[in-house]
Design a protein around this motif. Structure first.
Motif, short mmCIF file in Angstrom:
data_model
loop_
_atom_site.label_atom_id
_atom_site.label_comp_id
_atom_site.label_asym_id
_atom_site.label_seq_id
_atom_site.Cartn_x
_atom_site.Cartn_y
_atom_site.Cartn_z
N ASN A 101 -3.16 -3.30 -5.02
CA ASN A 101 -3.66 -2.94 -3.70
C ASN A 101 -4.64 -1.80 -3.88
O ASN A 101 -4.79 -1.27 -4.99
CB ASN A 101 -2.52 -2.52 -2.76
CG ASN A 101 -2.78 -2.93 -1.32
OD1 ASN A 101 -3.90 -2.78 -0.83
ND2 ASN A 101 -1.76 -3.45 -0.64
N GLN A 102 -5.28 -1.42 -2.79
CA GLN A 102 -6.27 -0.35 -2.85
C GLN A 102 -6.04 0.60 -1.69
O GLN A 102 -5.84 0.17 -0.56
CB GLN A 102 -7.69 -0.94 -2.78
CG GLN A 102 -8.79 0.07 -2.99
CD GLN A 102 -10.14 -0.60 -3.08
OE1 GLN A 102 -10.25 -1.73 -3.57
NE2 GLN A 102 -11.17 0.06 -2.59
N LEU A 103 -6.07 1.89 -1.97
CA LEU A 103 -5.87 2.87 -0.92
C LEU A 103 -7.09 2.93 -0.02
O LEU A 103 -8.21 2.60 -0.42
CB LEU A 103 -5.59 4.24 -1.53
CG LEU A 103 -4.37 4.30 -2.47
CD1 LEU A 103 -4.17 5.72 -2.97
CD2 LEU A 103 -3.11 3.81 -1.77
N ASP A 104 -6.88 3.37 1.21
CA ASP A 104 -7.97 3.38 2.20
C ASP A 104 -9.16 4.20 1.73
O ASP A 104 -10.31 3.81 1.87
CB ASP A 104 -7.46 3.93 3.54
CG ASP A 104 -6.47 2.98 4.19
OD1 ASP A 104 -6.58 1.77 3.93
OD2 ASP A 104 -5.60 3.45 4.93
N ASN A 148 -8.91 -7.73 -0.60
CA ASN A 148 -9.27 -7.27 0.74
C ASN A 148 -10.37 -8.14 1.35
O ASN A 148 -11.34 -8.50 0.68
CB ASN A 148 -9.70 -5.80 0.71
CG ASN A 148 -10.80 -5.54 -0.30
OD1 ASN A 148 -10.84 -6.16 -1.34
ND2 ASN A 148 -11.70 -4.65 0.02
N LYS A 178 0.82 -1.21 0.00
CA LYS A 178 0.00 0.00 0.00
C LYS A 178 0.86 1.26 0.00
O LYS A 178 0.54 2.25 -0.67
CB LYS A 178 -0.94 -0.02 1.20
CG LYS A 178 -1.97 1.09 1.19
CD LYS A 178 -3.00 0.90 2.29
CE LYS A 178 -3.86 -0.32 2.02
NZ LYS A 178 -4.98 -0.44 2.99
N GLU A 179 1.96 1.23 0.74
CA GLU A 179 2.84 2.41 0.78
C GLU A 179 3.41 2.71 -0.59
O GLU A 179 3.50 3.87 -1.00
CB GLU A 179 3.96 2.16 1.80
CG GLU A 179 4.92 3.33 1.93
CD GLU A 179 6.05 3.03 2.92
OE1 GLU A 179 6.93 3.90 3.08
OE2 GLU A 179 6.04 1.93 3.52
N ASN A 222 -9.70 5.30 -1.49
CA ASN A 222 -9.47 5.36 -2.93
C ASN A 222 -10.70 5.88 -3.68
O ASN A 222 -11.82 5.48 -3.42
CB ASN A 222 -9.14 3.96 -3.46
CG ASN A 222 -8.61 4.02 -4.87
OD1 ASN A 222 -7.59 4.63 -5.11
ND2 ASN A 222 -9.30 3.39 -5.78
N THR A 259 0.78 4.24 -2.88
CA THR A 259 0.60 5.66 -2.59
C THR A 259 1.59 6.51 -3.35
O THR A 259 1.25 7.59 -3.87
CB THR A 259 0.75 5.91 -1.07
OG1 THR A 259 -0.19 5.10 -0.36
CG2 THR A 259 0.51 7.37 -0.73
N ALA A 267 -7.37 -5.51 -5.37
CA ALA A 267 -6.97 -5.91 -4.02
C ALA A 267 -7.73 -7.15 -3.59
O ALA A 267 -8.89 -7.35 -3.96
CB ALA A 267 -7.23 -4.77 -3.03
#
Length: 622
Positions: free
Chosen positions: A346-349, A367, A326-327, A351, A330, A365
């Motif tokens: 991945n997916q940002l919080d 998730n 995730k980092e 997004n 970003t 993701a």
């Protein structure tokens, strides 16, 4: 004196509205922008005001004339945005006193009121078959538009498109873009096998079919669009198709690597090496099936973001897969290679579609919240009006996120009951309390005291209002909870189905699990193919000693990411297209890859794939 009576009449109607009109149901998300019903006015020439129609009703010589005027007043009040007054009039009308002509307008007014409250199933019921009963184009257009929106809410996108095409025949400002907003949601299964006879509708049918065909062969998409333009030279979607082709040509850089190089950004060393290698295995397995792509792997743990970006710029790849962490995502969402298709793993919080420039990026993701959402939708469809689900979960941040997503996705009548436990010793008490056994024991004790020496039935009885039990915990938690649940269900009660997540499925019970008999769980399709006896999966696991199904899920993700990067433009433009991948049935909505999982169960000690899979999708939700 007459004016005074008239104002009293209007005041009475308004007061009636405040006490009789029902409130709008809970809002749900839709797959396209909702209609602004308040902007859908009739715009008729020489139209009267509502006050004029109420005057006509007041002066009417008989009930039939009065009711006809009141129907027109209700329609006009809707145009004037006075919805409650309109509803009050409609609720007091005597339908037996309506002529056939007035009944048409009454049904339209009722349909508009239901649409205003987003009660789309009622819109569908009251307006179906009405458009052909009107001769004025304004009424035909509005009725067809409302039916189209109602059909979209029922996910009947092809039928919605038929009504929208017909509605635009009566519009002074037809919009191909509006039609495409519905057409893009039509799935392959909804599309009729035979081409429609109507030329305009046939053009939309062919354009939709071209997108589905291109999912099998993405490189043929440009040719399919050329053929469509030649076949339908006067179709209203011509300008739309030209804009797509122009955008595609602008994104295709002349110096782009002709070998269709794919740059892959993964952590191939360090703390997350195992996860990166698992994704890499899946990518290599997919590309090895074809010689059309060349892979270049970039270790995101060994290189800085600037070094990674410089390497990608040197490669001029046809697509980018990753990064995984995730980092790292970003850092990359604002990178300058906006013309290159990129699948972030991945997916940002928080997004949103604006998180990356343009429409050339997807977020893919695995998730766990997706599993909670699909379990909620699956269980909602099976829940009765008198029952509610029970959720038993650990009191931890990750479990609470699962519970919140489950509750937010619930569409049943009764809200879910939730019971959290803090530690292992609390599990039995949580089950007994949630199922009502503690209360039952207390009642039995009170009866025994009151009965004295009289023998009474001492069998505790569990709650009868539970439709299903959801366990979002890991395998260890489910192993402890499941026996407590089994012995807590009253023998007099109907069997309660228990649902879990892929966390309950590990390498140790890949082929079955006697201790979890009856547990239904969602899973990556590749891991339950052939009821767990997947030869290729087992060969891969043997080649990676020490790895388990969590790494296998990442390998399936890597495999599917290659297909996604090659079909990004098609899937981004048309959410109705689907990719049957190893990790699930995939489609794209607002840059997010939606993943429909497989449902399986442990039955008689064996792993069994459910014959009937849920059609849980987003009510978009959009």
């Amino acid at each position: 004196m007459f004016k005074a009576y008239r104002f009293v009449y209007i005041a009475i109607i308004a007061c009636f509205a405040l006490t009789q009109c029902t409130s709008a149901p809970k809002r749900t998300q839709a797959p396209q922008e909702r209609p602004d019903v308040q902007q859908q006015t009739l715009d008729l020439e020489d139209a009267k005001r509502s006050a004029d129609w109420l005057d006509d009703a007041w002066q009417a010589s008989n009930d039939i004339a009065k009711n006809s005027a009141l129907v027109q007043a209700a329609l006009t009040l809707q145009d004037e945005k006075q919805w409650q007054k309109s509803a009050a009039i409609l609720s007091r009308l005597d339908k037996s006193q309506l002529t056939n002509d007035a009944n048409r307008y009454y049904r339209l007014a009722k349909g508009r009121w239901y649409a205003h409250n987003e009660q789309w199933s009622l819109v569908y019921d009251v307006l179906n078959g009405l458009p052909e009963r009107f001769t004025q184009k304004e009424y035909k257009r509005l009725t067809l538009e409302l039916l189209a929106f109602a059909a979209s809410e029922r996910k009947q996108y092809w039928q919605a498109l038929i009504w929208q095409v017909e509605a635009q025949r009566y519009s002074d400002d037809p919009s191909p873009q509006l039609l495409w907003q519905t057409a893009r949601w039509v799935t392959q299964s909804q599309l009729p096998e035979a081409r429609p006879r109507d030329l305009i509708l046939a053009g939309w049918w062919r354009l939709i079919d071209n997108h589905h065909q291109a999912m099998t062969s993405p490189e043929s998409f440009a040719r399919l669009l050329d053929n469509w333009q030649n076949s339908f030279p006067n179709h209203p979607a011509q300008e739309l198709v030209r804009s797509w082709k122009q955008a595609n040509s602008e994104q295709a850089e002349p110096e782009m690597n002709t070998a269709k190089t794919i740059a892959v950004l993964l952590p191939l060393s360090g703390q997350y090496e195992a996860q990166g290698l698992a994704v890499r295995d899946g990518i290599i397995a997919k590309v090895s099936e074809s010689t059309s792509s060349e892979l270049v792997f970039i270790d995101t743990n060994a290189l800085s973001f600037e070094q990674q970006q410089s390497k990608v710029q040197e490669l001029k790849p046809a697509g980018i897969i990753g990064p995984l962490l995730k980092e790292s995502v970003t850092h990359w969402v604002n990178q300058t290679n906006s013309a290159i298709p990129q699948v972030f793993l991945n997916q940002l919080d928080n997004n949103t579609p604006q998180s990356a420039e343009g429409d050339t990026a997807l977020f893919f993701a695995l998730n766990p919240e997706t599993e909670a959402e699909q379990a909620s939708e699956f269980m909602s469809s099976a829940s009765s009006q008198t029952k509610r689900p029970l959720v038993l979960a650990a009191d931890t941040p990750s479990s609470k996120r699962m519970v919140e997503r489950y509750k937010a996705s619930w569409s049943g009548i009764n809200e879910p009951s939730v019971s959290l436990f803090s530690q292992r010793d609390d599990m039995k008490s949580a089950v007994e309390t949630s199922l009502g056994l503690i209360g039952s024991k207390e009642r039995i004790r009170a009866v025994k005291i009151a009965a004295g020496k009289i023998i009474v039935d001492e069998q505790e009885r569990s709650r009868r209002d539970i439709s299903g039990i959801y366990l979002p915990g890991n395998l260890q938690q489910v192993r402890l909870l499941k026996p407590f649940i089994d012995v807590s269900i009253s023998p007099f009660a109907q069997r309660i189905l228990v649902y879990g997540t892929s966390s309950a499925h590990e390498l140790s019970n890949q082929l079955g699990d006697n201790d979890l008999n009856g547990l239904i769980f969602s899973e990556t399709p590749w891991l339950v193919q052939n009821n767990g006896k997947n030869v290729l999966l087992n060969q891969w696991l043997e080649a990676r000693p020490g790895w388990g199904l969590s790494q296998a899920r990442l390998a399936a993700m890597g495999y599917d990411s290659v297909d996604l990067v090659q079909r990004l433009t098609i899937m981004q433009r048309m959410p109705g297209t689907q990719l049957n991948g190893l990790s699930g049935t995939l489609n794209v909505e607002q840059q997010i890859v939606q993943r429909q999982l497989q449902w399986a169960a442990f039955r008689n000690g064996r792993l069994t794939v459910l014959e009937e899979q849920p059609s849980a999708g987003k009510s978009r939700r959009q």
